[in-house]
Design an enzyme around this catalytic site. Structure first.
Site, PDB file in Angstrom:
ATOM      1  N   ASP A  75       4.605  49.975   1.624  1.00  0.00           N
ATOM      2  CA  ASP A  75       4.414  48.784   0.777  1.00  0.00           C
ATOM      3  C   ASP A  75       5.012  47.524   1.396  1.00  0.00           C
ATOM      4  OD1 ASP A  75       7.120  49.202   0.477  1.00  0.00           O
ATOM      5  OD2 ASP A  75       7.020  49.772  -1.645  1.00  0.00           O
ATOM      6  N   HIS A 127       8.860  49.078  -4.361  1.00  0.00           N
ATOM      7  CA  HIS A 127       9.982  48.633  -3.535  1.00  0.00           C
ATOM      8  C   HIS A 127      10.998  47.855  -4.378  1.00  0.00           C
ATOM      9  CE1 HIS A 127      10.662  48.058   0.992  1.00  0.00           C
ATOM     10  NE2 HIS A 127      11.731  47.506   0.465  1.00  0.00           N
ATOM     11  N   TYR A 181      10.674  52.890   8.414  1.00  0.00           N
ATOM     12  CA  TYR A 181       9.847  51.719   8.701  1.00  0.00           C
ATOM     13  C   TYR A 181       9.196  51.976  10.040  1.00  0.00           C
ATOM     14  CZ  TYR A 181      11.435  48.662   4.964  1.00  0.00           C
ATOM     15  OH  TYR A 181      11.652  48.102   3.754  1.00  0.00           O
TER      16      TYR A 181
HETATM   17  O1  173 Z   1      13.894  45.626   0.524  1.00  0.00           O
HETATM   18  C1  173 Z   1      14.470  45.322   1.553  1.00  0.00           C
HETATM   19  O2  173 Z   1      15.301  44.420   1.573  1.00  0.00           O
HETATM   20  C2  173 Z   1      14.132  46.047   2.749  1.00  0.00           C
HETATM   21  O3  173 Z   1      13.496  47.024   2.650  1.00  0.00           O
HETATM   22  C3  173 Z   1      14.523  45.561   4.067  1.00  0.00           C
HETATM   23  C4  173 Z   1      13.593  45.556   5.086  1.00  0.00           C
HETATM   24  C5  173 Z   1      13.933  45.069   6.315  1.00  0.00           C
HETATM   25  C6  173 Z   1      15.207  44.596   6.552  1.00  0.00           C
HETATM   26  C7  173 Z   1      16.139  44.618   5.559  1.00  0.00           C
HETATM   27  C8  173 Z   1      15.797  45.108   4.322  1.00  0.00           C
END
Ligand code: 173
Length: 501
Positions: free
Chosen positions: A267, A359, A239
């Site tokens: 995404d 996702h 991320y």
């Molecule tokens: O899909 C999710 O839950 C995910 O990618 C996510 C993103 C940030 C924090 C926790 C989970």
């Protein structure tokens, strides 16, 4: 602080909104000024004010969350362990019933397929954890479509080929994999099991498959890498932080630790609404508390995932690709590409591949399935760029809805190098720990062996486009037979609760 440790008694005196200290992993933190900025709300911290919050903290925070978010002067130092009063855990009737179900769950020999893990997990996992793992965006249409799309592809097996020996091994980004699958990134592994992501690391080593480490793992990145066997290949899902210095540090550290591919998530500029997860929050806490926004403006009404994802940069764009190339030599793959036009752009930007994914249905509802995007991408890459698939220089992956080796083989036939599997492994370790993941991988191997024989394809290279009829894949209104095992696990979504007592 001096060398002396704080006593539990002293910590216990700071148990209010005015002065709030908590203990995490044997260290004391002054979180008074952080209360209103806590993404999960202040109420949950105040519950542990003056006490040891480790058990509550662990499953839903990356291990360094507290040390990186609190200024140094609020780290008050270690506590004398013997002086800390044990936090009493209240066991509700529901907990008791769940533990009994855990005790009486089917033995692994009775678990015959990946759907079975989901069925068991739904009954033995804490409700919050199940809600978080199983939830998907809005009306949960895309999560269903991800699985259903595979039902619109049918096989055209060949006969009378010698299939005495079959070999389902392959290479992913040039690295050996015992099967054309990898364990894809999923956040917060400790919600399901105290060992979290390490269950996946250990099973991946045993079975010769590749694990993609999530940015938001419950275990630290280094812990996950340290637990790998020598030579074990791992990828990293990324991320991208608004603060590019943080991202640069993560990426270069990953490369220095031997990570073999960087999968940049594209995404999720904002996290989707997962209402099953959100309702959990409302049921568990007083709604008036949950709806209060903190001074940082983070919305805490939207479930666990959204609260902890506010660092993700919605400004990420194609312009950043050159920067990524300048900071790392790892292959760069975009994860979450959803139409052929963007796949072509990824190719033209010199990336190493794309994961065609929505996702796990957790982002844009009515996004199409990865398998459908794979088919159109292969067609357009061939027509417009002269590429054939599978292709070593530009690799295509799919994830979402995969429960059987036949699903994987359909993707391979259409040109995918490999397929990511996420939730089924979470359900496997949440119910059975590492043995569950090992069993899931054993099941997949058995399915690959049998299905390669029945297809008349002795190796993965023999699984070619002519072996599938995907002519209906992009027709979204065709009759498909009911998939009862799968449907069993996806309950009817709940409407809002009336608060009449
Ligand atoms: O899909 C999710 O839950 C995910 O990618 C996510 C993103 C940030 C924090 C926790 C989970």
């Amino acid at each position: 602080m001096s060398g002396t440790k704080l006593s539990g008694k002293e910590v216990a005196q700071h148990s209010s909104r005015e002065s709030c200290w908590i203990i995490v992993h044997g260290n004391v933190y002054d979180v008074t000024e952080f209360l209103d900025d806590h993404p999960g709300g202040s109420k949950i911290i105040l519950k542990y004010a003056g006490k040891d919050a480790t058990a509550e903290y662990d499953p839903i925070h990356p291990p360094d969350a507290i040390t990186t978010n609190l200024p140094k002067e609020k780290h008050l130092g270690p506590v004398e362990p013997d002086t800390v009063e044990k936090v009493e855990v209240k066991i509700t009737d529901e907990d008791k019933a769940r533990l009994e179900r855990m005790e009486n769950k089917p033995s692994l020999t009775e678990v015959l397929n990946l759907h079975d893990f989901e069925y068991v997990a739904k009954q033995v996992m804490p409700e919050k954890a199940w809600a978080y793992y199983s939830s998907a965006a809005d009306d949960e249409i895309t999560i269903r479509e991800n699985h259903a799309a595979f039902h619109r592809i049918w096989f055209r097996p060949r006969i009378l080929r010698d299939v005495t020996e079959v070999d389902y091994s392959t290479k992913i980004l040039g690295h050996a994999s015992s099967m054309p699958i990898y364990i894809t990134a999923t956040a917060l592994g400790k919600l399901g099991h105290p060992d979290g992501e390490l269950n996946l690391t250990r099973a991946a080593a045993k079975h010769g498959v590749i694990q993609m480490i999530p940015t938001l793992a419950s275990c630290s990145f280094d812990e996950i890498v340290d637990n790998a066997q020598p030579g074990q290949v791992q990828f990293l899902q990324l991320y991208v932080n608004k603060d590019r210095a943080v991202t640069k540090r993560i990426v270069q550290h990953a490369e220095s630790r031997g990570i073999k591919g960087l999968f940049i998530t594209v995404d999720a500029p904002q996290l989707g609404r997962r209402e099953k997860d959100m309702r959990q929050k409302f049921e568990a806490e007083d709604p008036s508390e949950v709806t209060k926004a903190g001074s940082d403006g983070v919305d805490r009404t939207q479930g666990a995932a959204r609260a902890i994802s506010s660092f993700i940069d919605p400004g990420l764009s194609w312009k950043d690709v050159a920067w990524f190339k300048s900071i790392t030599k790892m292959p760069l793959i975009l994860k979450g590409v959803q139409c052929w036009e963007d796949v072509l752009m990824a190719y033209d930007h010199g990336l190493a591949g794309c994961v065609l994914s929505n996702h796990g249905g957790r982002q844009l509802d009515f996004a199409r399935s990865g398998i459908e995007i794979l088919a159109e991408s292969v067609t357009h890459l061939k027509e417009k760029r002269g590429l054939t698939f599978p292709n070593e220089k530009f690799q295509l992956f799919v994830d979402g809805g995969v429960r059987r080796a036949t699903d994987v083989l359909k993707a391979v036939a259409l040109g995918a190098t490999a397929v990511g599997i996420g939730r089924p492994f979470l359900y496997a370790f949440s119910s059975y720990g590492v043995d569950g993941v090992n069993h899931a991988l054993t099941i997949l191997k058995a399915e690959f062996e049998m299905n390669l024989r029945l297809l008349g394809a002795p190796t993965i290279k023999d699984v070619v486009p002519e072996m599938v009829d995907a002519s209906n894949l992009s027709s979204h209104i065709v009759a498909v037979p009911q998939d009862t095992l799968y449907e069993n696990n996806y309950e009817v979504m709940k409407p809002a609760t009336m608060r009449i007592k």
